[in-house]
Design a protein around this motif. Structure first.
Motif, PDB file in Angstrom:
ATOM      1  N   PHE A   1       0.835  -1.194   0.000  1.00 29.77           N
ATOM      2  CA  PHE A   1       0.000   0.000   0.000  1.00 29.77           C
ATOM      3  C   PHE A   1       0.872   1.247   0.000  1.00 29.77           C
ATOM      4  O   PHE A   1       1.987   1.252   0.545  1.00 29.77           O
ATOM      5  CB  PHE A   1      -0.916   0.028   1.232  1.00 29.77           C
ATOM      6  N   ALA A   2       0.352   2.304  -0.611  1.00 31.58           N
ATOM      7  CA  ALA A   2       0.963   3.626  -0.541  1.00 31.58           C
ATOM      8  C   ALA A   2      -0.029   4.542   0.155  1.00 31.58           C
ATOM      9  O   ALA A   2      -1.223   4.545  -0.174  1.00 31.58           O
ATOM     10  CB  ALA A   2       1.290   4.153  -1.931  1.00 31.58           C
ATOM     11  N   HIS A   3       0.444   5.292   1.119  1.00 34.36           N
ATOM     12  CA  HIS A   3      -0.412   6.137   1.948  1.00 34.36           C
ATOM     13  C   HIS A   3       0.155   7.551   1.955  1.00 34.36           C
ATOM     14  O   HIS A   3       1.277   7.778   2.410  1.00 34.36           O
ATOM     15  CB  HIS A   3      -0.474   5.567   3.373  1.00 34.36           C
ATOM     16  N   ALA A   4      -0.610   8.502   1.416  1.00 33.40           N
ATOM     17  CA  ALA A   4      -0.183   9.902   1.379  1.00 33.40           C
ATOM     18  C   ALA A   4      -0.973  10.699   2.407  1.00 33.40           C
ATOM     19  O   ALA A   4      -2.198  10.567   2.504  1.00 33.40           O
ATOM     20  CB  ALA A   4      -0.398  10.489  -0.013  1.00 33.40           C
TER      21      ALA A   4
ATOM     22  N   GLU B   1      -5.832  15.508   5.540  1.00 32.22           N
ATOM     23  CA  GLU B   1      -6.091  15.084   4.164  1.00 32.22           C
ATOM     24  C   GLU B   1      -5.192  13.893   3.866  1.00 32.22           C
ATOM     25  O   GLU B   1      -3.976  13.949   4.059  1.00 32.22           O
ATOM     26  CB  GLU B   1      -5.775  16.232   3.209  1.00 32.22           C
ATOM     27  N   GLU B   2      -5.784  12.781   3.422  1.00 31.96           N
ATOM     28  CA  GLU B   2      -4.986  11.593   3.151  1.00 31.96           C
ATOM     29  C   GLU B   2      -5.580  10.781   2.014  1.00 31.96           C
ATOM     30  O   GLU B   2      -6.758  10.941   1.665  1.00 31.96           O
ATOM     31  CB  GLU B   2      -4.851  10.729   4.406  1.00 31.96           C
ATOM     32  N   GLU B   3      -4.764   9.934   1.457  1.00 37.77           N
ATOM     33  CA  GLU B   3      -5.189   9.072   0.354  1.00 37.77           C
ATOM     34  C   GLU B   3      -4.378   7.785   0.403  1.00 37.77           C
ATOM     35  O   GLU B   3      -3.168   7.815   0.615  1.00 37.77           O
ATOM     36  CB  GLU B   3      -4.976   9.798  -0.981  1.00 37.77           C
ATOM     37  N   ARG B   4      -5.068   6.653   0.247  1.00 38.91           N
ATOM     38  CA  ARG B   4      -4.401   5.353   0.295  1.00 38.91           C
ATOM     39  C   ARG B   4      -4.734   4.568  -0.974  1.00 38.91           C
ATOM     40  O   ARG B   4      -5.879   4.564  -1.428  1.00 38.91           O
ATOM     41  CB  ARG B   4      -4.860   4.571   1.525  1.00 38.91           C
TER      42      ARG B   4
END
Length: 260
Positions: free
Chosen positions: A9-12, A80-83
């Motif tokens: 997974f990539a988590h921003a 604010e995040e995005e996975r």
């Protein structure tokens, strides 16, 4: 069907408006701009405009990486995040899938930096899109009142704040994020250009950044128009007051001259 070599997974996360870390405290550094270091079997990428992208980390490793950020960093609310899920397939074409997963041929440093660049821009743009939307909510009632009654808003200070907010948002989008610029890693790895272009198109980075800049320009123009109209109205009132004072002075002088 060929099974994926590995699923990650990539988590921003956008943690602040600006983020500066003491690089001497980190080991396993693999890139200076943006700052990227190894954490376990994955990577942590830190961007100066406040975004952190964690790639291939477990939940515990993510918590540890975020806890190591400077304690005096002002936190944004809401976060604010995005996975996004990643699959490493050496024999598949790289890019997004219909299910929302991303295929990568390998989890190299170059791949991580390309992916992190897109995800960091995406979460930052999402934050500023929400901020500009709230500014629009402030401008709309004033514009509606002007259209319906011809009355100008009296709060000139609030309008100046809107101009400041618009200028700040424009600086963040075009200056800090530089959404239209490609990462430096592509100069050394031109073969990843197609992968970057697909991600850029998938997350609509250019379209969102351009639209956001357009909205910022509208807000700034509207606020400047309001302040110009208010200044004009004030100047007209001041001129009227001066005329009244001159007339009053003439009347007083005339009355004084006719006294015996």
């Amino acid at each position: 069907m060929q099974a994926p070599d590995r699923e990650l997974f990539a988590h921003a996360v956008l943690v602040s408006d600006r983020l500066v870390v003491d690089r001497s405290k980190y080991s396993g550094v693999v890139s200076a701009a943006p700052f990227c270091y190894r954490e376990g079997d994955g990577y942590v990428v830190v961007f100066r405009y406040g975004a952190v992208v964690l790639v291939g980390l477990t939940a515990e490793e993510e918590k540890l990486a975020l806890s190591r950020l400077p304690s005096d960093t002002p936190q944004l609310t809401p976060v604010e995040e995005e996975r996004v899920g990643l699959e490493i397939h050496a024999g598949k074409e790289e890019g997004a899938t219909a299910s929302g997963m991303l295929y990568l041929k390998e989890l190299s440093v170059a791949h991580v930096l390309v992916l992190a660049d897109i995800l960091a821009k995406s979460v930052a743009l999402a934050r500023y899109e929400r901020e500009i939307a709230s500014v629009f909510d402030t401008v709309e009632p004033a514009a509606s009142r002007l259209a319906a009654s011809g009355r100008l808003p009296k709060a000139r200070k609030a309008l100046l704040r809107l101009i400041g907010s618009a200028l700040l948002a424009q600086h963040r989008v075009s200056g800090r994020i530089a959404f239209a610029e490609k990462p430096d890693v592509l100069w050394e790895n031109p073969e990843l250009g197609r992968f970057y272009a697909r991600l850029e198109d998938e997350y609509e980075i250019i379209e969102r950044g351009t639209l956001l800049n357009g909205k910022v320009a509208v807000v700034g123009s509207a606020a400047e128009t309001f302040t110009d109209l208010i200044d004009t109205a004030r100047s007209a009132r001041l001129e009227l007051l001066i005329v009244i004072l001159i007339v009053a002075e003439i009347i007083i002088a005339a009355i004084a001259s006719f006294r015996p």
